[in-house]
Design a protein around this motif. Structure first.
Motif, PDB file in Angstrom:
ATOM      1  N   SER A 195     -18.387 -89.033  18.984  1.00  0.00           N
ATOM      2  CA  SER A 195     -16.711 -88.340  19.225  1.00  0.00           C
ATOM      3  C   SER A 195     -15.864 -89.368  19.188  1.00  0.00           C
ATOM      4  O   SER A 195     -15.042 -89.005  18.757  1.00  0.00           O
ATOM      5  N   GLY A 242     -13.223 -88.851  16.503  1.00  0.00           N
ATOM      6  CA  GLY A 242     -11.769 -88.437  17.195  1.00  0.00           C
ATOM      7  C   GLY A 242     -10.716 -89.489  16.694  1.00  0.00           C
ATOM      8  O   GLY A 242      -9.571 -89.084  16.485  1.00  0.00           O
ATOM      9  N   GLU A 261      -8.309 -87.074  24.587  1.00  0.00           N
ATOM     10  CA  GLU A 261      -9.058 -86.394  23.649  1.00  0.00           C
ATOM     11  C   GLU A 261      -8.085 -84.898  23.661  1.00  0.00           C
ATOM     12  O   GLU A 261      -8.840 -84.090  22.832  1.00  0.00           O
ATOM     13  N   HIS A 281     -10.167 -79.889  22.923  1.00  0.00           N
ATOM     14  CA  HIS A 281     -10.616 -81.340  22.417  1.00  0.00           C
ATOM     15  C   HIS A 281     -10.049 -81.316  21.098  1.00  0.00           C
ATOM     16  O   HIS A 281     -10.172 -80.366  20.396  1.00  0.00           O
TER      17      HIS A 281
END
Lengths: 221, 264
Positions: free
Chosen positions: A151, A155, B186, B200
């Motif tokens: 992630s 991200g 995030e 998120h």
């Protein structure tokens, strides 16, 4: 097996030069002044001839900038193919990654950001093409899953941060995913994921000739 | 006309030479500040302009593609536009025909570029800075639906570095989608009026991508809370504090297309 990057000098913009400049450049090859249009064509021909790609013993394209004797290129009538980018698969290297670090310098002389250092080729030559294709699909799926499972990495991609290609290659290798640079680049491109061949923390290495690195004022920053 | 102000500006522009002696010559370049850049070009190479354009003006900046999320992305676009016949992604673009002006050719090249990877999912805007030069897209070369065509000037603006209220690391929110806590780093928020949706980055991306399962980078979607259509690029720019040019986009599924809204 890694070759050091070889910058391929971009062709100067002969069509933008004035006649005296063209005459000077031609005379360095021993060619007499010609009508302007012909001088431009001749200089382009000479540049192509002196910047050919030749094959290395491994069969991979390697660029070499060779200076030929003046009479030879002037006499050469058959056009030589210029491969400033890629001849196919593993690509000649260039400091294309410098594009960002030398962004402050003369824009029109930036080297090709599409060039990628070829580290390891895809060595599936013994396998049939349908097997190779399916193996490739598996590996691409593996790359996709790898990205989705990390992630942090995902991200960054989602926030459009350019990926450092060599770091991604290392991560994939550590995860047991074997994919050559060229195929990885194709995949990242197909996903519109920006990457860079620059190493973080470096201010950029060799500049291609003609790069006016001192011109910090010109666009930029 | 109102000038649009944009933070974190990365653009690739096209110059047109208005001097009849130079017959409509075109120059493609990269900039983080278009107003400053055109001034540099017209002032010549000793004042920051490119050598190639120096003394060959006057130049007008007629078209700019902006919204690149990084200089690296913009520079690659610049190179490909300058060298379409060398670019790996533009092998389908034919050379300039005799009946095509340089302007028409460069417009055709960029029309193609907006439609292919690696550029077709970037949050770009194609902006004609000078209406007089404006050209329409060929029927077969329409840009992706999320890429707006804009008209008028644009100005690069410094990002405001004020942290907005409640952006404290200690104040954590809950993700609308997965219900887990969201760290500030995030976090994505819907910027549409009266919507407080927080999620998120990854959760919302996966939500948007349900309709495009083979892709990793979303382009647009509907907020799971207020159901308004938003561009992924706008959500990220909002997250990074670039608030200058946020706009709601009418999604491709609703009845009107942005092109219908144009004042001709």
């Amino acid at each position: 097996r890694r070759r050091p990057p070889v910058p391929i000098t971009p062709m100067p913009h002969y069509s933008d030069m004035d006649t005296p400049e063209l005459k000077n450049k031609l005379s360095s090859f021993g060619v007499r002044p010609l009508p302007k249009r012909q001088m431009v064509l001749k200089l382009k021909e000479i540049h192509q001839y002196t910047h050919q790609l030749t094959s290395s013993p491994l069969g991979r394209a390697v660029s070499c900038a060779r200076f030929k004797e003046p009479t030879a290129p002037a006499a050469a009538s058959s056009p030589v193919k210029t491969n400033q980018e890629e001849a196919g698969d593993p690509l000649s290297a260039s400091q294309g990654s410098n594009a960002s670090s030398t962004a402050a310098s003369d824009e029109s002389e930036r080297s090709n950001p599409e060039l990628v250092l070829s580290s390891d080729g895809d060595s599936d030559s013994d396998v049939s093409s349908s097997q190779a294709a399916s193996r490739l699909q598996d590996r691409l799926q593996a790359v996709r899953s790898f990205i989705l499972s990390d992630s942090d990495l995902y991200g960054r991609i989602l926030q459009y941060q350019p990926l450092v290609l060599s770091q991604l290659q290392q991560q994939l290798k550590a995860a047991g995913i074997r994919l050559g640079a060229a195929k990885l680049v194709d995949y990242l491109d197909s996903q519109c994921i920006t990457f860079t061949t620059a190493k973080p923390g470096h201010t950029g290495g060799q500049a291609p000739s003609g790069n006016r690195a001192a011109r910090h004022k010109s666009d930029g920053r | 006309m109102m000038v649009v102000e944009v933070e974190s500006f990365f653009g690739v522009y096209m110059l047109y030479c208005t001097n009849p002696k130079f017959k409509g010559r075109i120059y493609i370049g990269f900039t983080v500040n278009p107003e400053r850049r055109i001034g540099q070009h017209n002032a010549g190479r000793h004042r920051g302009g490119a050598k190639r354009t120096s003394g060959r003006g006057p130049w007008e900046m007629v078209l700019i593609i902006h919204g690149f999320p990084s200089d690296i992305a913009a520079l690659r676009f610049e190179w490909a536009w300058q060298h379409p016949h060398s670019s790996r992604r533009l092998s389908h673009v034919s050379r300039r025909s005799k009946r095509e002006t340089s302007l028409q050719f460069h417009w055709r090249v960029v029309s193609n570029m907006l439609r292919v990877a690696p550029w077709s999912r970037l949050p770009l805007t194609a902006r004609w800075l000078r209406q007089e030069y404006r050209m329409d897209f060929d029927p077969g070369l329409q840009p992706p639906l999320h890429i707006p065509i804009a008209f008028g000037s644009v100005r690069a603006k410094k990002k405001q570095s004020l942290p907005s209220a409640g952006e404290d690391e200690d104040v954590m929110s809950v993700c609308f989608l997965c219900k887990a806590m969201v760290k500030v780093s995030e976090k994505l928020s819907c910027f549409l009026p009266s919507c407080g949706m927080v999620s998120h980055v990854v959760c919302l991306a996966k939500y948007f991508l349900r309709s495009e399962p083979s892709h990793l980078l979303p382009v647009e979607g509907q907020c799971p809370s207020c159901h308004g259509s938003v561009l992924w690029g706008s959500l990220i720019r909002h997250k990074h504090g670039c608030l200058g040019d946020l706009e709601e986009v009418i999604s491709s599924t609703s009845q009107s297309h942005w092109a219908d809204e144009l004042q001709m």
